[in-house]
Scaffold this active site. Structure first.
Site, PDB file in Angstrom:
ATOM      1  N   GLY A 111      35.057  71.916  77.473  1.00 10.63           N
ATOM      2  CA  GLY A 111      35.589  71.015  78.198  1.00 10.63           C
ATOM      3  C   GLY A 111      36.643  70.258  77.562  1.00 10.63           C
ATOM      4  O   GLY A 111      37.272  70.657  76.716  1.00 10.63           O
ATOM      5  N   ILE A 135      31.476  71.620  84.443  1.00 10.88           N
ATOM      6  CA  ILE A 135      31.029  71.249  86.001  1.00 10.88           C
ATOM      7  C   ILE A 135      32.197  70.225  86.632  1.00 10.88           C
ATOM      8  O   ILE A 135      32.028  69.971  87.965  1.00 10.88           O
ATOM      9  CB  ILE A 135      29.489  70.904  86.382  1.00 10.88           C
ATOM     10  CG1 ILE A 135      29.080  69.309  85.549  1.00 10.88           C
ATOM     11  CG2 ILE A 135      28.819  72.057  85.764  1.00 10.88           C
ATOM     12  CD1 ILE A 135      28.019  68.795  85.980  1.00 10.88           C
ATOM     13  N   ASP A 136      32.890  69.567  85.815  1.00 10.95           N
ATOM     14  CA  ASP A 136      33.465  68.245  86.167  1.00 10.95           C
ATOM     15  C   ASP A 136      34.936  68.758  86.808  1.00 10.95           C
ATOM     16  O   ASP A 136      35.522  67.805  87.520  1.00 10.95           O
ATOM     17  CB  ASP A 136      33.794  67.281  85.026  1.00 10.95           C
ATOM     18  CG  ASP A 136      32.285  66.800  84.445  1.00 10.95           C
ATOM     19  OD1 ASP A 136      31.660  67.031  85.213  1.00 10.95           O
ATOM     20  OD2 ASP A 136      32.698  66.461  83.301  1.00 10.95           O
ATOM     21  N   HIS A 180      31.459  62.894  85.440  1.00  8.49           N
ATOM     22  CA  HIS A 180      31.786  61.951  84.330  1.00  8.49           C
ATOM     23  C   HIS A 180      33.194  60.901  84.899  1.00  8.49           C
ATOM     24  O   HIS A 180      32.984  60.375  85.850  1.00  8.49           O
ATOM     25  CB  HIS A 180      32.601  62.690  83.362  1.00  8.49           C
ATOM     26  CG  HIS A 180      32.697  62.152  81.947  1.00  8.49           C
ATOM     27  ND1 HIS A 180      32.003  61.561  81.206  1.00  8.49           N
ATOM     28  CD2 HIS A 180      33.788  62.259  80.897  1.00  8.49           C
ATOM     29  CE1 HIS A 180      32.010  60.817  80.264  1.00  8.49           C
ATOM     30  NE2 HIS A 180      33.386  61.280  79.890  1.00  8.49           N
ATOM     31  N   ARG A 275      17.422  54.448  99.752  1.00  9.83           N
ATOM     32  CA  ARG A 275      16.814  55.253  98.571  1.00  9.83           C
ATOM     33  C   ARG A 275      17.848  55.907  97.935  1.00  9.83           C
ATOM     34  O   ARG A 275      18.813  56.486  98.385  1.00  9.83           O
ATOM     35  CB  ARG A 275      16.001  56.327  99.280  1.00  9.83           C
ATOM     36  CG  ARG A 275      14.659  55.719 100.403  1.00  9.83           C
ATOM     37  CD  ARG A 275      13.728  55.600  98.980  1.00  9.83           C
ATOM     38  NE  ARG A 275      12.435  54.946  99.580  1.00  9.83           N
ATOM     39  CZ  ARG A 275      12.278  53.698 100.335  1.00  9.83           C
ATOM     40  NH1 ARG A 275      13.093  52.740  99.899  1.00  9.83           N
ATOM     41  NH2 ARG A 275      10.932  53.352 100.891  1.00  9.83           N
ATOM     42  N   THR A 282      20.208  68.740  86.817  1.00 10.67           N
ATOM     43  CA  THR A 282      19.998  70.032  87.565  1.00 10.67           C
ATOM     44  C   THR A 282      21.107  70.579  88.037  1.00 10.67           C
ATOM     45  O   THR A 282      21.378  71.771  88.374  1.00 10.67           O
ATOM     46  CB  THR A 282      19.115  69.618  88.947  1.00 10.67           C
ATOM     47  OG1 THR A 282      19.880  68.798  90.002  1.00 10.67           O
ATOM     48  CG2 THR A 282      17.935  69.038  88.637  1.00 10.67           C
ATOM     49  N   ARG A 284      23.829  71.200  86.409  1.00 11.00           N
ATOM     50  CA  ARG A 284      24.161  72.181  85.467  1.00 11.00           C
ATOM     51  C   ARG A 284      23.376  73.432  85.345  1.00 11.00           C
ATOM     52  O   ARG A 284      23.706  74.245  84.488  1.00 11.00           O
ATOM     53  CB  ARG A 284      24.339  71.336  83.958  1.00 11.00           C
ATOM     54  CG  ARG A 284      25.592  70.354  83.882  1.00 11.00           C
ATOM     55  CD  ARG A 284      26.157  70.056  82.350  1.00 11.00           C
ATOM     56  NE  ARG A 284      25.235  70.067  81.571  1.00 11.00           N
ATOM     57  CZ  ARG A 284      25.379  69.044  80.783  1.00 11.00           C
ATOM     58  NH1 ARG A 284      25.958  68.039  80.914  1.00 11.00           N
ATOM     59  NH2 ARG A 284      24.343  69.053  79.670  1.00 11.00           N
TER      60      ARG A 284
HETATM   61  O1  F6P Z   1      30.802  67.196  81.519  1.00 13.81           O
HETATM   62  C1  F6P Z   1      29.587  67.578  82.104  1.00 13.81           C
HETATM   63  C2  F6P Z   1      28.794  66.503  82.424  1.00 13.81           C
HETATM   64  O2  F6P Z   1      27.448  66.797  83.090  1.00 13.81           O
HETATM   65  C3  F6P Z   1      29.232  65.304  82.996  1.00 13.81           C
HETATM   66  O3  F6P Z   1      29.426  65.459  84.338  1.00 13.81           O
HETATM   67  C4  F6P Z   1      28.282  64.281  82.747  1.00 13.81           C
HETATM   68  O4  F6P Z   1      28.821  62.895  82.790  1.00 13.81           O
HETATM   69  C5  F6P Z   1      27.814  64.560  81.341  1.00 13.81           C
HETATM   70  O5  F6P Z   1      28.324  65.949  81.182  1.00 13.81           O
HETATM   71  C6  F6P Z   1      26.567  64.434  80.835  1.00 13.81           C
HETATM   72  O6  F6P Z   1      26.444  64.608  79.556  1.00 13.81           O
HETATM   73  P1  F6P Z   1      24.988  65.104  78.599  1.00 13.81           P
HETATM   74  O7  F6P Z   1      24.261  66.154  79.086  1.00 13.81           O
HETATM   75  O8  F6P Z   1      25.350  64.897  77.398  1.00 13.81           O
HETATM   76  O9  F6P Z   1      24.096  63.927  79.121  1.00 13.81           O
END
Ligand code: F6P
Length: 357
Positions: A111, A135-136, A180, A275, A282, A284
């Protein structure tokens, strides 16, 4: 004879393996004498010299497998040039290991942070080719990153599931979506799953606007409201703060994440039961969706072709459905975020989706 190393860095995603398969199969098909190495656990492996020689069979059966077969890690770019406590110069170590391995090129999948380091290695004279993973979907220079669509599927499914229970209970539900500092995932999953309110980092929200959208739904006799909230969502008030001050405020925030703050404020202002669901990592996980399998394969083939043509210093990118090389120096350090004026935002607003602005 070519010696190529693959490296996956930063957060994993669903189609890293599919991309590596695209690179490797193309190289093995095109050359009789190519050796492919896997650098283990991202830049960490390059720093400490941890790698393994791959075989063609390592790349079979991995098209649909999530994660990365060579491991990954986060190595912040801002620390790359900092000599660590044991006196290790990480950049020097990476260059030395590259030379020791007698590599012709590193193919790096990652990324934004990963691209900054890839560009640094290019500046240091190493041959580098990259593919846009996250994924961002926030990498500058490509319309789409691989991993994004698969993650959107999972976030959409999470909101879909909330929809059925929300209809039974008559509550306010918040689903917090990863991404992110970019709102792409929240925007796409929110629209795909019919969220009523979508809060993005790029469109700071006014909590009173959010509350009046919920109240207007109640007046219309709607039993529930669903909010898709980006993990990086920010209020108008906080967006006006200097960056440093906002970072400090975030650290001191008495909530696990922004959704809990939004939930608390809505509860206090409406008396509604709230809620909160955080699908977290999940998003990712699991196998890549067909779209990602296709773009990963295409990007992998393109990266291998750049290697074969010895056209180094480029990211294989998707633009207008064509795969093109984009210079790394143009990609590094830039972020692709959602334009609040984009037509997709106007279309969502036309449907009545509230963005809290
Ligand atoms: O960059 C991908 C990402 O899943 C972001 O969406 C998220 O903010 C971050 O990584 C989470 O990072 P880590 O897996 O280090 O907690």
């Amino acid at each position: 004879m070519k010696r190529i190393a693959l490296l996956t860095s930063g957060g994993d995603c669903q189609s890293l393996n599919a991309t590596m398969r695209g690179v490797a199969k193309t190289l093995y098909q095109s050359m009789d004498n190519v050796e492919i190495y896997g650098i283990l656990d991202g830049y960490k492996g390059l720093i400490y010299g941890n790698y393994k020689k791959m075989k063609p069979s390592d790349f079979s059966g991995i098209l649909t497998q999530g994660g990365t077969i060579i491991g990954t890690s986060r190595q912040p770019f801002k620390l790359m040039k900092v000599i660590d406590d044991s006196g290790l110069d990480k950049v020097k170590a990476m260059k030395a290991n590259y030379k020791k391995m007698k590599l012709d090129c590193l193919v790096i999948m990652g990324g934004n942070g990963t691209h900054k380091t890839a560009n640094l290695l290019r500046e240091e004279g190493l041959n580098v080719v990259t593919c846009p993973k996250t994924i961002d979907n926030d990498i500058w220079g490509t319309d789409m990153t691989f991993g994004f669509q698969s993650a959107v599927d999972i976030a959409t499914n999470a909101i879909d599931c909330i929809h059925t229970t929300a209809a039974s209970h008559g509550r306010v539900f918040i689903v917090e979506v990863m991404g992110h500092k970019a709102g792409w995932m929240t925007l796409h999953a929110g629209i795909a799953a019919g969220a009523d309110i979508i809060l993005l980092p790029e469109i700071p929200y006014d909590i009173d606007k959010v509350v009046s959208a919920i109240q207007s739904r109640i007046e219309q006799g709607k039993r529930f409201s669903i909010l898709a909230v980006a993990e990086g969502a920010i209020s108008k008030e906080d967006a006006a703060l200097p960056k440093k001050q906002y970072k400090k405020k975030l650290k001191e925030m008495p909530y696990p994440s922004i959704s809990y703050k939004v939930g608390k404020e809505i509860e206090e202002k409406t008396g509604q039961e709230i809620r909160i669901t955080v699908p977290g990592h999940t998003q990712r996980g699991g196998e890549p969706c067909p779209y990602d399998r296709v773009i990963s394969t295409r990007l992998g083939v393109a990266a291998a072709n750049l290697v074969l043509k010895e056209q180094y210093g480029f990211m294989a990118a998707l633009q207008n459905n064509e795969i093109i090389p984009v210079p790394l120096e143009e990609v590094a350090g830039k972020l692709k975020t959602v334009n609040p004026e984009a037509s997709i935002i106007k279309e969502a607003k036309a449907l009545g989706i509230c963005f809290g602005d």
